[in-house]
Motif scaffolding. Structure first.
Motif, mmCIF file in Angstrom:
data_model
loop_
_atom_site.group_PDB
_atom_site.id
_atom_site.type_symbol
_atom_site.label_atom_id
_atom_site.label_comp_id
_atom_site.label_asym_id
_atom_site.label_seq_id
_atom_site.Cartn_x
_atom_site.Cartn_y
_atom_site.Cartn_z
ATOM 1 N N TYR A 98 -37.756 7.656 -28.777
ATOM 2 C CA TYR A 98 -38.990 6.886 -28.583
ATOM 3 C C TYR A 98 -39.324 6.073 -29.839
ATOM 4 N N LEU A 99 -39.324 6.737 -31.002
ATOM 5 C CA LEU A 99 -39.679 6.039 -32.241
ATOM 6 C C LEU A 99 -38.644 4.974 -32.585
ATOM 7 N N ARG A 100 -37.374 5.269 -32.388
ATOM 8 C CA ARG A 100 -36.332 4.278 -32.681
ATOM 9 C C ARG A 100 -36.515 3.035 -31.821
ATOM 10 N N LYS A 101 -36.762 3.213 -30.532
ATOM 11 C CA LYS A 101 -36.954 2.058 -29.643
ATOM 12 C C LYS A 101 -38.185 1.262 -30.050
ATOM 13 N N LEU A 102 -39.237 1.965 -30.437
ATOM 14 C CA LEU A 102 -40.473 1.303 -30.862
ATOM 15 C C LEU A 102 -40.226 0.479 -32.125
ATOM 16 N N LEU A 103 -39.577 1.081 -33.114
ATOM 17 C CA LEU A 103 -39.294 0.350 -34.358
ATOM 18 C C LEU A 103 -38.365 -0.834 -34.101
ATOM 19 N N PHE A 104 -37.340 -0.624 -33.293
ATOM 20 C CA PHE A 104 -36.392 -1.698 -32.994
ATOM 21 C C PHE A 104 -37.099 -2.865 -32.304
ATOM 22 N N SER A 105 -38.008 -2.551 -31.388
ATOM 23 C CA SER A 105 -38.729 -3.608 -30.667
ATOM 24 C C SER A 105 -39.625 -4.417 -31.597
ATOM 25 N N LYS A 106 -40.003 -3.829 -32.731
ATOM 26 C CA LYS A 106 -40.834 -4.526 -33.713
ATOM 27 C C LYS A 106 -39.989 -5.225 -34.777
ATOM 28 N N GLY A 107 -38.684 -5.212 -34.607
ATOM 29 C CA GLY A 107 -37.804 -5.947 -35.504
ATOM 30 C C GLY A 107 -37.217 -5.143 -36.650
ATOM 31 N N TYR A 108 -37.491 -3.859 -36.700
ATOM 32 C CA TYR A 108 -36.938 -3.020 -37.763
ATOM 33 C C TYR A 108 -35.518 -2.614 -37.412
ATOM 34 N N ARG A 109 -34.655 -2.651 -38.414
ATOM 35 C CA ARG A 109 -33.269 -2.234 -38.239
ATOM 36 C C ARG A 109 -33.031 -1.040 -39.141
ATOM 37 N N TYR A 110 -32.212 -0.117 -38.676
ATOM 38 C CA TYR A 110 -32.093 1.166 -39.353
ATOM 39 C C TYR A 110 -30.751 1.805 -39.061
ATOM 40 N N SER A 111 -30.461 2.853 -39.818
ATOM 41 C CA SER A 111 -29.310 3.718 -39.560
ATOM 42 C C SER A 111 -29.842 5.016 -38.983
ATOM 43 N N ILE A 112 -29.024 5.666 -38.173
ATOM 44 C CA ILE A 112 -29.413 6.918 -37.536
ATOM 45 C C ILE A 112 -28.674 8.074 -38.207
ATOM 46 N N ASN A 113 -29.394 9.161 -38.498
ATOM 47 C CA ASN A 113 -28.821 10.367 -39.119
ATOM 48 C C ASN A 113 -27.951 10.006 -40.323
ATOM 49 N N PHE A 114 -28.552 9.314 -41.263
ATOM 50 C CA PHE A 114 -27.875 8.757 -42.430
ATOM 51 C C PHE A 114 -27.310 9.871 -43.312
ATOM 52 N N LYS A 115 -25.998 10.009 -43.331
ATOM 53 C CA LYS A 115 -25.324 11.134 -43.993
ATOM 54 C C LYS A 115 -25.305 11.035 -45.517
ATOM 55 N N LYS A 116 -25.574 9.863 -46.074
ATOM 56 C CA LYS A 116 -25.493 9.687 -47.526
ATOM 57 C C LYS A 116 -26.757 10.132 -48.254
ATOM 58 N N LEU A 117 -27.775 10.530 -47.517
ATOM 59 C CA LEU A 117 -29.015 10.993 -48.137
ATOM 60 C C LEU A 117 -29.240 12.469 -47.833
ATOM 61 N N PRO A 118 -29.930 13.163 -48.733
ATOM 62 C CA PRO A 118 -30.243 14.574 -48.469
ATOM 63 C C PRO A 118 -31.038 14.725 -47.175
ATOM 64 N N GLY A 119 -30.716 15.737 -46.412
ATOM 65 C CA GLY A 119 -31.433 16.015 -45.178
ATOM 66 C C GLY A 119 -30.991 15.187 -43.993
ATOM 67 N N HIS A 120 -30.090 14.226 -44.217
ATOM 68 C CA HIS A 120 -29.605 13.362 -43.134
ATOM 69 C C HIS A 120 -30.769 12.854 -42.287
ATOM 70 N N PRO A 121 -31.582 11.951 -42.842
ATOM 71 C CA PRO A 121 -32.787 11.493 -42.131
ATOM 72 C C PRO A 121 -32.482 11.014 -40.714
ATOM 73 N N ASP A 122 -33.440 11.271 -39.809
ATOM 74 C CA ASP A 122 -33.286 10.822 -38.425
ATOM 75 C C ASP A 122 -33.150 9.306 -38.379
ATOM 76 N N ILE A 123 -33.915 8.630 -39.229
ATOM 77 C CA ILE A 123 -33.883 7.166 -39.322
ATOM 78 C C ILE A 123 -33.915 6.795 -40.802
ATOM 79 N N TYR A 124 -33.077 5.847 -41.203
ATOM 80 C CA TYR A 124 -33.123 5.345 -42.572
ATOM 81 C C TYR A 124 -33.192 3.827 -42.535
#
Length: 149
Positions: free
Chosen positions: A26-52
């Protein structure tokens, strides 16, 4: 005592996902619809964020109220059976969250935690959703390193 069989409990627990949960999608679709681009489960950061969001150097975690023990939330109830097991598990999750938050802070990466109950409320109430989205947008652009919603 558990009211369902061991096999039923096993199926229930197997159905719980740690990635691509409904609140995350839900949050990813909302952010994407507002023009935000991101990585999912970013492995290069501690905790592997859901969105980076690289552009804003921001790690976003969508925490389940039950698993991450959202204080005062109706969704963070404690099971009545195997209390010692659950308390140990919850304490490990809380400690891991604390360590990840500190590691991100030391790496100068902004950290946004959005609780499952906030996402549920956003899905039900469009006005609340746009209000929270405004707060999120402000956080991305701010100098603050940490925020919870």
């Amino acid at each position: 005592m558990d009211t369902i069989t061991k096999e039923q409990r096993s199926r229930n627990m197997a159905a719980i996902h740690s990635v691509n949960t409904i609140p995350e999608i839900y949050l990813r679709k909302l952010l994407f619809s507002k023009g935000y681009r991101y990585s999912i489960n970013f492995k290069k950061l501690p905790g592997h964020p859901d969105i980076y969001l690289r552009k804003y150097n921001t790690a976003v975690f969508i925490h389940g109220c039950f698993w991450h023990r959202h204080e005062g939330c109706k969704y963070s109830s404690t099971p009545k059976s195997k209390v010692e097991y659950w308390n140990k598990k919850f304490e490990m999750n809380i400690n891991r969250d604390r360590v990840v938050k500190e590691e991100l802070k030391n790496a100068n990466v902004k950290c946004l935690v959005i609780w499952e109950c906030s996402i549920k409320k956003m899905r039900k109430n469009p006005e609340f959703c746009s209000e929270i989205l405004s707060v999120i947008t402000e956080f991305f652009k701010s100098q603050n390193l940490y925020m919870e919603l």
